[in-house]
Design a protein around this motif. Structure first.
Motif, PDB file in Angstrom:
ATOM      1  N   TYR A  70       0.405  -0.129 -12.240  1.00 20.16           N
ATOM      2  CA  TYR A  70      -0.525   0.436 -13.225  1.00 20.16           C
ATOM      3  C   TYR A  70      -1.188  -0.661 -14.052  1.00 20.16           C
ATOM      4  O   TYR A  70      -2.315  -0.502 -14.517  1.00 20.16           O
ATOM      5  N   ASP A  71      -0.506  -1.800 -14.214  1.00 18.94           N
ATOM      6  CA  ASP A  71      -1.114  -2.923 -14.936  1.00 18.94           C
ATOM      7  C   ASP A  71      -2.415  -3.361 -14.287  1.00 18.94           C
ATOM      8  O   ASP A  71      -3.311  -3.881 -14.965  1.00 18.94           O
ATOM      9  N   LEU A  72      -2.548  -3.177 -12.976  1.00 19.29           N
ATOM     10  CA  LEU A  72      -3.789  -3.552 -12.296  1.00 19.29           C
ATOM     11  C   LEU A  72      -4.939  -2.660 -12.746  1.00 19.29           C
ATOM     12  O   LEU A  72      -6.074  -3.119 -12.891  1.00 19.29           O
TER      13      LEU A  72
ATOM     14  N   ILE B 107      -5.350  -1.153 -15.698  1.00 21.66           N
ATOM     15  CA  ILE B 107      -5.808  -1.503 -17.052  1.00 21.66           C
ATOM     16  C   ILE B 107      -6.246  -2.957 -17.139  1.00 21.66           C
ATOM     17  O   ILE B 107      -6.652  -3.407 -18.210  1.00 21.66           O
ATOM     18  N   SER B 108      -6.167  -3.677 -16.005  1.00 20.05           N
ATOM     19  CA  SER B 108      -6.668  -5.056 -15.976  1.00 20.05           C
ATOM     20  C   SER B 108      -7.940  -5.172 -15.145  1.00 20.05           C
ATOM     21  O   SER B 108      -8.324  -6.275 -14.754  1.00 20.05           O
ATOM     22  N   GLY B 109      -8.571  -4.037 -14.849  1.00 22.66           N
ATOM     23  CA  GLY B 109      -9.906  -4.055 -14.264  1.00 22.66           C
ATOM     24  C   GLY B 109      -9.995  -4.114 -12.758  1.00 22.66           C
ATOM     25  O   GLY B 109     -11.085  -4.320 -12.210  1.00 22.66           O
ATOM     26  N   TYR B 110      -8.892  -3.928 -12.038  1.00 26.32           N
ATOM     27  CA  TYR B 110      -8.955  -3.943 -10.574  1.00 26.32           C
ATOM     28  C   TYR B 110      -9.625  -2.668 -10.067  1.00 26.32           C
ATOM     29  O   TYR B 110      -9.518  -1.609 -10.676  1.00 26.32           O
ATOM     30  N   GLU B 111     -10.270  -2.798  -8.920  1.00 25.85           N
ATOM     31  CA  GLU B 111     -10.971  -1.666  -8.319  1.00 25.85           C
ATOM     32  C   GLU B 111     -10.025  -0.878  -7.409  1.00 25.85           C
ATOM     33  O   GLU B 111      -8.948  -1.332  -7.038  1.00 25.85           O
ATOM     34  N   THR B 112     -10.457   0.342  -7.036  1.00 23.99           N
ATOM     35  CA  THR B 112      -9.701   1.170  -6.104  1.00 23.99           C
ATOM     36  C   THR B 112      -9.455   0.419  -4.797  1.00 23.99           C
ATOM     37  O   THR B 112     -10.340  -0.253  -4.279  1.00 23.99           O
ATOM     38  N   GLY B 113      -8.224   0.516  -4.286  1.00 19.47           N
ATOM     39  CA  GLY B 113      -7.911  -0.122  -3.012  1.00 19.47           C
ATOM     40  C   GLY B 113      -6.490  -0.639  -2.963  1.00 19.47           C
ATOM     41  O   GLY B 113      -5.639  -0.234  -3.754  1.00 19.47           O
TER      42      GLY B 113
ATOM     43  N   ILE C 115      -4.047   1.597  -5.573  1.00 19.16           N
ATOM     44  CA  ILE C 115      -4.516   2.161  -6.841  1.00 19.16           C
ATOM     45  C   ILE C 115      -5.827   2.914  -6.638  1.00 19.16           C
ATOM     46  O   ILE C 115      -6.598   2.640  -5.714  1.00 19.16           O
ATOM     47  N   ARG C 116      -6.024   3.904  -7.502  1.00 18.31           N
ATOM     48  CA  ARG C 116      -7.294   4.631  -7.567  1.00 18.31           C
ATOM     49  C   ARG C 116      -7.685   4.714  -9.024  1.00 18.31           C
ATOM     50  O   ARG C 116      -6.893   5.162  -9.862  1.00 18.31           O
ATOM     51  N   VAL C 117      -8.884   4.258  -9.343  1.00 14.90           N
ATOM     52  CA  VAL C 117      -9.314   4.192 -10.735  1.00 14.90           C
ATOM     53  C   VAL C 117     -10.246   5.344 -11.111  1.00 14.90           C
ATOM     54  O   VAL C 117     -10.718   5.412 -12.240  1.00 14.90           O
ATOM     55  N   THR C 118     -10.523   6.247 -10.147  1.00 16.26           N
ATOM     56  CA  THR C 118     -11.265   7.467 -10.460  1.00 16.26           C
ATOM     57  C   THR C 118     -10.264   8.606 -10.620  1.00 16.26           C
ATOM     58  O   THR C 118      -9.130   8.528 -10.177  1.00 16.26           O
TER      59      THR C 118
END
Length: 397
Positions: free
Chosen positions: A171-173, A175-181, A203-206
């Motif tokens: 989850y740190d990724l 909140i650190s701006g990583y994109e989905t993938g 991760i999925r950021v949507t």
């Protein structure tokens, strides 16, 4: 002059807030010679002490001017705090520099210093015009400031407010701006007295936002007939076949990753996902044979005709059963079930409800039937040609 120079920096200009004796002399000279700043003698003395403190602590920062939005929401969420009164932007930035959690600061109405941290809900400036600005610390390790999200967007496995630490969770990724993938990173679990481990984070950021560690992926095109050592340490062959490793899984279990997701992905005119979620799933140690327990389970179906496709439970009957491989047989049967099925697994008997690490459709004529993938309550004689992949993911609740 110093006051106007600092207070009226253009958006594109950098303020080098490098603390050292040369800067101390330069700043104090400007202060004493400048007649239009609202600085009294007491403040001049205070500023000298501010700078001397920072010289002793040898802090060095570069601040850049960026737009900031949602300040009131930041304060309500505890992402920003207000310190008042302060006497200048320089004092405000000095306060920010003394706090590791501060990523930027802004001066409001000449006397209120807003100390900004990272917001978990990513309050930024998307689709919003603002006249408010903050001076942000420089992102490290090739990170770039993302004005839209109001964070340092980190890369190369770095995380944190300024991209200068390893992530403690997938989850740190987010909140650190990583994109989905998929992102291969090293998780720092030292806060739980556990070792650092390399994992692949999905991760999925949507919406809905999620993060998980990939434990296993099988597309049925390689053999998983491997040794105990191989299953313990993990292996990977391309993007379609992966086994994280039982020891890493055990460490993640101790670190709070206790939701296991089994995903069966089919394509029958459209994508169809049959999932099982297992809650409070705990993988025990190697001394205990990497047996597992869990509290409850729930099946979920996405994009499928639920009347035609239903995956039954693959793990419910296997609790407290140790893991077996061809060279380390822990099953209670007379035969070596791992050798018979051609893959390591938790075997209560040799023909259990599921064979997750079996072969796929293209090998039906090449291997014995017991070595093909099977799934509980799924007619694999019909569905095996439509199977895309099987995956296991691990999440924090």
């Amino acid at each position: 002059m110093l006051c106007l120079l600092i207070e009226n920096l253009p958006v594109s200009m950098h303020l080098d807030f490098t603390v050292g004796y040369g800067l101390l002399i330069k700043l104090t000279t400007h202060i004493y010679n400048y007649q239009h700043c609202t600085m009294n003698l007491l403040f001049q003395v205070d500023l000298v002490f501010f700078l001397i403190y920072n010289v002793i602590s040898t802090r060095e920062f570069t601040f850049t001017k960026h737009p900031i939005c949602g300040v009131e929401k930041r304060i309500a969420n505890g992402c920003s705090t207000v310190i008042s009164p302060v006497r200048s932007l320089l004092e405000c930035l000095t306060l920010c520099g003394s706090k590791d959690s501060c990523i930027g600061a802004s001066l409001v109405q000449t006397s209120s210093c807003y100390i900004h941290g990272t917001c978990p809900d990513l309050i930024g400036c998307k689709d919003e015009i603002t006249d408010n600005y903050q001076f942000t610390k420089q992102c490290e390790n090739n990170g770039k400031w993302d004005t839209e999200k109001g964070i340092c967007a980190c890369v190369d496995g770095w995380a944190g407010p300024l991209c200068k630490k390893l992530p403690e969770s997938c989850y740190d990724l987010i909140i650190s701006g990583y994109e989905t993938g998929q992102h291969t990173v090293v998780l720092d679990l030292s806060a739980k007295n556990l070792p650092k481990i390399e994992v692949e984070c999905s991760i999925r950021v949507t919406e809905p936002i999620y993060s998980s560690v990939k434990l296993m992926k099988n597309s049925g095109r390689i053999s998983h007939d491997r040794s105990w050592s191989s299953f313990r340490s993990g292996y990977e062959l391309g993007s379609a076949h992966k086994w994280l490793g039982l020891e890493k899984w055990h460490i993640l279990s101790q670190a709070g990753y206790t939701t296991l997701i089994l995903k069966a992905e089919f394509f029958v005119s459209r994508l169809c996902n049959l999932d099982w979620n297992y809650y409070n799933f705990r993988l025990l140690s190697e001394d205990e044979g990497y047996a597992f327990t869990f509290d409850s389970a729930m099946n979920m179906t996405y994009g499928c005709d639920t009347t035609s496709y239903r995956l039954d439970d693959c793990f419910g009957s296997l609790q407290n059963v140790p893991f077996s491989t061809f060279d380390t047989d822990h099953d209670a049967m007379g035969a070596n079930c791992a050798d018979e099925n051609g893959a390591g697994w938790w075997y209560k008997d040799c023909q259990g409800p599921c064979h997750i690490l079996g072969w796929g459709e293209g090998y039906r004529s090449m291997v014995p039937p017991e070595r093909l993938i099977r799934l509980a309550d799924i007619d694999m004689s019909v569905m095996l040609p439509h199977l895309m992949s099987l995956q296991m993911l691990l999440k924090k609740p």
